[in-house]
Design an enzyme around this catalytic site. Structure first.
Site, short mmCIF file in Angstrom:
data_model
loop_
_atom_site.label_atom_id
_atom_site.label_comp_id
_atom_site.label_asym_id
_atom_site.label_seq_id
_atom_site.Cartn_x
_atom_site.Cartn_y
_atom_site.Cartn_z
N GLU A 1 -32.92 -20.45 -10.58
CA GLU A 1 -31.62 -19.37 -10.16
C GLU A 1 -30.86 -19.68 -9.39
O GLU A 1 -31.76 -19.98 -8.08
CB GLU A 1 -32.11 -18.42 -10.15
CG GLU A 1 -31.05 -16.64 -10.38
CD GLU A 1 -31.78 -15.89 -11.73
OE1 GLU A 1 -30.51 -15.65 -11.98
OE2 GLU A 1 -32.00 -16.88 -12.65
N ASP B 1 -29.60 -38.12 9.93
CA ASP B 1 -28.16 -38.30 10.37
C ASP B 1 -28.34 -39.45 10.35
O ASP B 1 -26.80 -40.18 9.54
CB ASP B 1 -27.42 -37.60 11.20
CG ASP B 1 -27.05 -35.84 10.57
OD1 ASP B 1 -27.88 -35.66 8.95
OD2 ASP B 1 -26.79 -34.71 11.93
N LYS C 1 -38.28 -12.00 -8.92
CA LYS C 1 -36.86 -11.55 -9.28
C LYS C 1 -35.64 -12.30 -8.52
O LYS C 1 -35.59 -11.31 -8.04
CB LYS C 1 -37.03 -10.47 -10.79
CG LYS C 1 -35.95 -11.08 -11.85
CD LYS C 1 -36.13 -10.09 -13.00
CE LYS C 1 -34.38 -10.40 -14.23
NZ LYS C 1 -33.52 -9.95 -13.45
N GLU D 1 -32.26 -37.54 13.73
CA GLU D 1 -32.60 -38.50 12.87
C GLU D 1 -32.59 -39.00 11.27
O GLU D 1 -32.14 -40.21 11.12
CB GLU D 1 -33.86 -38.28 13.50
CG GLU D 1 -34.93 -39.33 14.56
CD GLU D 1 -36.30 -39.13 14.26
OE1 GLU D 1 -37.05 -39.39 14.15
OE2 GLU D 1 -37.00 -37.25 14.83
N ASP E 1 -32.61 -33.35 13.27
CA ASP E 1 -31.53 -33.53 12.54
C ASP E 1 -30.54 -35.00 12.85
O ASP E 1 -30.47 -35.41 11.87
CB ASP E 1 -30.74 -32.18 12.68
CG ASP E 1 -31.69 -31.02 12.25
OD1 ASP E 1 -33.01 -30.98 10.85
OD2 ASP E 1 -30.60 -29.98 12.29
N1 5U1 Z 1 -38.98 -15.85 -11.36
C1 5U1 Z 1 -38.43 -16.08 -12.73
N2 5U1 Z 1 -37.12 -15.48 -13.32
N3 5U1 Z 1 -37.21 -15.24 -15.06
C2 5U1 Z 1 -35.86 -15.12 -14.99
N4 5U1 Z 1 -38.96 -16.05 -14.11
C3 5U1 Z 1 -38.11 -15.69 -15.17
N5 5U1 Z 1 -38.70 -16.35 -16.00
C4 5U1 Z 1 -37.27 -15.98 -17.17
C5 5U1 Z 1 -35.96 -15.58 -17.00
C6 5U1 Z 1 -34.70 -14.80 -17.66
O1 5U1 Z 1 -37.63 -16.32 -18.46
C7 5U1 Z 1 -38.95 -16.75 -19.22
C8 5U1 Z 1 -39.74 -15.85 -19.49
C9 5U1 Z 1 -38.32 -17.31 -20.18
#
Ligand code: 5U1
Length: 673
Positions: A180, A40, A120, A38, A36
């Site tokens: 996400e 910085d 997900k 290095e 860390d």
């Molecule tokens: N991991 C993941 N989350 N997620 C949400 N893949 C993924 N794909 C999405 C969504 C709404 O939509 C596509 C399949 C269009």
């Protein structure tokens, strides 16, 4: 301006390359090669050089993560391709149904179907646009079509590179990634501990905190929150040749974008089922919240063959984890009156955390459900929470009864207006019969003015309550007839606040069709259904003419929704209110949508000066409907500046930066007018 030697320029470039590379090793591969300290040192050297030579600062420099001051509001942007949502399966059987549909609709042999499966994430969906490898725009998903421009905030997230890595992957002209934003569980707990120490209220859960952090007007606040992002797909990709989802995931990683490592390419349904079970088993050990897995047909040719519905693709499904349950006590039972007059019994609970969220109320659905479960005040119960759904009471633990529990008698009068309640044959719900029931009116107006509706900012429930109680509004259309002197009758109202409220009401008149449909509060028509209706019928007039059998021809519209829509537009009272709104100047918009790529999809426009054939808003709407983006200021990312009469300083800025300018005639030609 001081003269900058080529060596200095090279040094700055070299430092940026190095820092970007070490960011990648640290955030994407989780394999740092330097300490860390290095890191910085490298960062400090770059900061010092940029301080000395500010001309060398570029927006994609790693020092520019918190470059901007607070905003007053977010601009909205239209996604070039809709950000779809996912159909859901909640059991193995439902997943297998999905698989059978895929086989049937694609007409493909089982052996040829491969599924890319991945966790997900329970976070906030965002899109990030890279142009020529540089992060230029970041937005929230919003309703899937239109989101908010949160570029400055997303730039503060260290796992999102400001510049794509170009060593192993060719930099595309345009790449839109989707992912996400999350807060790791450990960081969330740390954040809350710090808040507890300072005596500040605790955050409810990582998901809501992540979403709230991305939607801060001041990027410095966002920067102070421990946000991360996992990418899971793409929108547009120019000059790229990929033929499957698994290739996308590999390509993203090569480009320096963090992809969760727990994904797999499955060749059989058994492998998918094993993957689901494995992720469910390790779920609690992972440092981020998951609510299921996502299963995607891997091959793009097959995806295209399967196509999609208005909101979700047929080639993917989210297989959700089972809901989370907890035990607590019912302290009281109350009855809520909704905007349709429906009476819902609600259990007031001893607060309990379920899956990281504090739950204080849970629905008991209706009287029959309550009786079936024999729910009493004082009972120890099991409640469950699944995703965004309102928590519900699932079961009473009768063995814990002490004899002190009290039965609850469902009221025969509305708890708000005292009118009789009735329950129609075949319905489970009691409804208030009071046509002037203030609860319904207040809820209806609040729904009308809400963010998903006409978005009358600042017009909260407290004001609406007063307006109804003082008799200032008797239906939602009355809002448009309010004058300042009316508002001044309300408690704690000042001139400025009254003007702001009137302005917010006025702004509500210029909405788009999905928001207007939602605002009307048609029974069974939520935000998503409003989108579907807008897309299918394009205007209120066209929708109002449809018979139930025409409505049910649309996928996603079942007979109950169809009947609600039909009833709404065949009720003279409603038609009168619609007419009254129109008379007050509420615009009944025509829905336009980008369905295919146009020559200006993804291009950035700036408008300056007055156009003879269009208002500024019209020009903006046309451009956005063709997939272009309209910005308010000229930057090096601008593609075209449209120049009307009496242009402002933007013309000079465009000329300085060598950006193409279009006269009105050229602009009209480009948009095909
Ligand atoms: N991991 C993941 N989350 N997620 C949400 N893949 C993924 N794909 C999405 C969504 C709404 O939509 C596509 C399949 C269009």
């Amino acid at each position: 301006m001081s003269k900058i030697s080529p060596e200095i320029k090279r040094k700055v470039e070299e430092l940026r390359e190095k820092i970007n590379y070490h960011n990648y090793l640290y955030h994407v591969l989780d394999q740092p090669e330097i300490t860390d300290a290095e890191y910085d040192r490298l960062f400090d050297q770059l900061v010092q050089l940029e301080k000395k030579y500010p001309e060398l600062v570029t927006p994609d420099s790693p020092t520019q993560r918190v470059g901007a001051g607070p905003l007053t509001e977010f601009k909205t942007i239209r996604h070039s391709l809709p950000m779809l949502s996912l159909n859901k399966a909640s059991s193995q059987e439902e997943f297998l149904d999905f698989h059978s549909r895929v086989l049937e609709l694609s007409g493909t042999d089982e052996k040829r179907i491969k599924y890319a499966v991945e966790p997900k994430f329970d976070g906030l969906a965002v899109e990030i646009v890279y142009e020529n490898g540089v992060f230029t725009l970041g937005s929230t998903r919003g309703d899937g079509i239109i989101g908010e421009d949160v570029t400055q905030n997303l730039k503060t997230i260290k796992t999102i590179p400001l510049k794509l890595l170009s060593k192993s992957a060719k930099v595309p002209k345009l790449l839109e990634i989707r992912g996400e934003v999350i807060i790791p569980k450990k960081d969330f707990e740390k954040l809350n501990k710090e808040r507890e120490k300072k005596g500040e209220p605790l955050y409810a859960n990582p998901r809501n905190t992540a979403a709230g952090s991305v939607r801060q007007l001041d990027p410095r606040i966002t920067a102070a929150r421990p946000l991360g992002m996992f990418a899971h797909g793409i929108g547009l990709l120019e000059n790229g040749k990929l033929s499957s989802h698994s290739e996308i995931l590999k390509y993203l990683k090569q480009s320096g974008i963090r992809v969760n490592e727990n994904w797999k390419l499955c060749h059989t349904v058994e492998e998918v089922i094993n993957f689901y079970e494995k992720i469910l088993e390790i779920r609690d050990k992972l440092d981020y919240e998951l609510d299921g897995i996502v299963i995607k047909v891997d091959d793009f040719a097959l995806q295209n063959k399967l196509g999609g519905l208005s909101r979700s693709p047929r080639w993917a499904i989210a297989w959700k984890f089972p809901p989370q349950q907890e035990q607590t006590q019912i302290l009281d039972i109350q009855v809520n009156v909704g905007r349709t007059g429906a009476l819902t019994p609600v259990a007031i609970l001893k607060p309990v955390r379920v899956g990281g969220v504090e739950v204080r109320r849970a629905t008991l659905h209706n009287e029959d459900e309550m009786n079936k479960k024999d729910v009493r005040i004082g009972d120890i119960v099991i409640i469950q929470r699944a995703g965004d759904v309102i928590p519900e009471v699932v079961q009473v633990i009768k063995a814990n009864r002490t004899g002190k529990e009290k039965k609850f008698k469902f009221p025969d009068r509305c708890p708000v207006c005292g009118s009789k309640v009735e329950r129609l044959e075949g319905e489970a719900t009691y409804r208030c019969t009071g046509i002037a029931c203030p609860a319904q009116l207040k809820e209806r107006i609040s729904h009308f003015a809400s963010k998903g509706g006409l978005n009358m900012e600042g017009l909260g429930y407290k004001f609406i309550e007063q307006m109804v109680d003082l008799g200032l509004v008797k239906d939602p259309a009355d809002l448009f007839y309010l004058e300042k002197k009316d508002l001044m009758k309300m408690e704690r109202m000042g001139e400025k606040l009254a003007s702001n409220l009137l302005k917010a009401i006025e702004n509500g008149k210029k909405t788009d069709l999905p928001h207007l449909i939602y605002a009307l509060g048609i029974r069974n028509v939520g935000e998503h259904m409003a989108q579907v209706l807008a897309r299918e019928f394009k205007s209120i007039d066209s929708l109002a003419k449809r018979k139930p059998e025409e409505l049910t021809e649309i996928f996603e519209i079942g007979p109950i929704v169809a009947q609600s829509i039909y009833n709404f537009f065949h009720d003279q009272k409603n038609l009168k209110i619609l007419e009254k709104m129109k008379k007050a100047g509420l615009v009944f918009p025509i829905h336009k949508e980008v369905t295919k790529k146009t020559p200006i999809t993804g291009k950035f426009f700036v408008l300056t000066g007055g156009l003879a054939s269009f208002s500024r808003d019209e020009a903006k709407r046309i451009l956005e409907s063709m997939g272009a983006r309209v910005a308010s200021s000229v930057s090096k990312n601008t593609d075209f500046v449209v120049v009307g009469e009496n242009p402002g300083s933007k013309l000079a800025e465009a000329q300085k930066l060598g950006i193409k300018t279009l006269k009105e005639e050229e602009f009209k030609k480009l948009i095909g007018k």
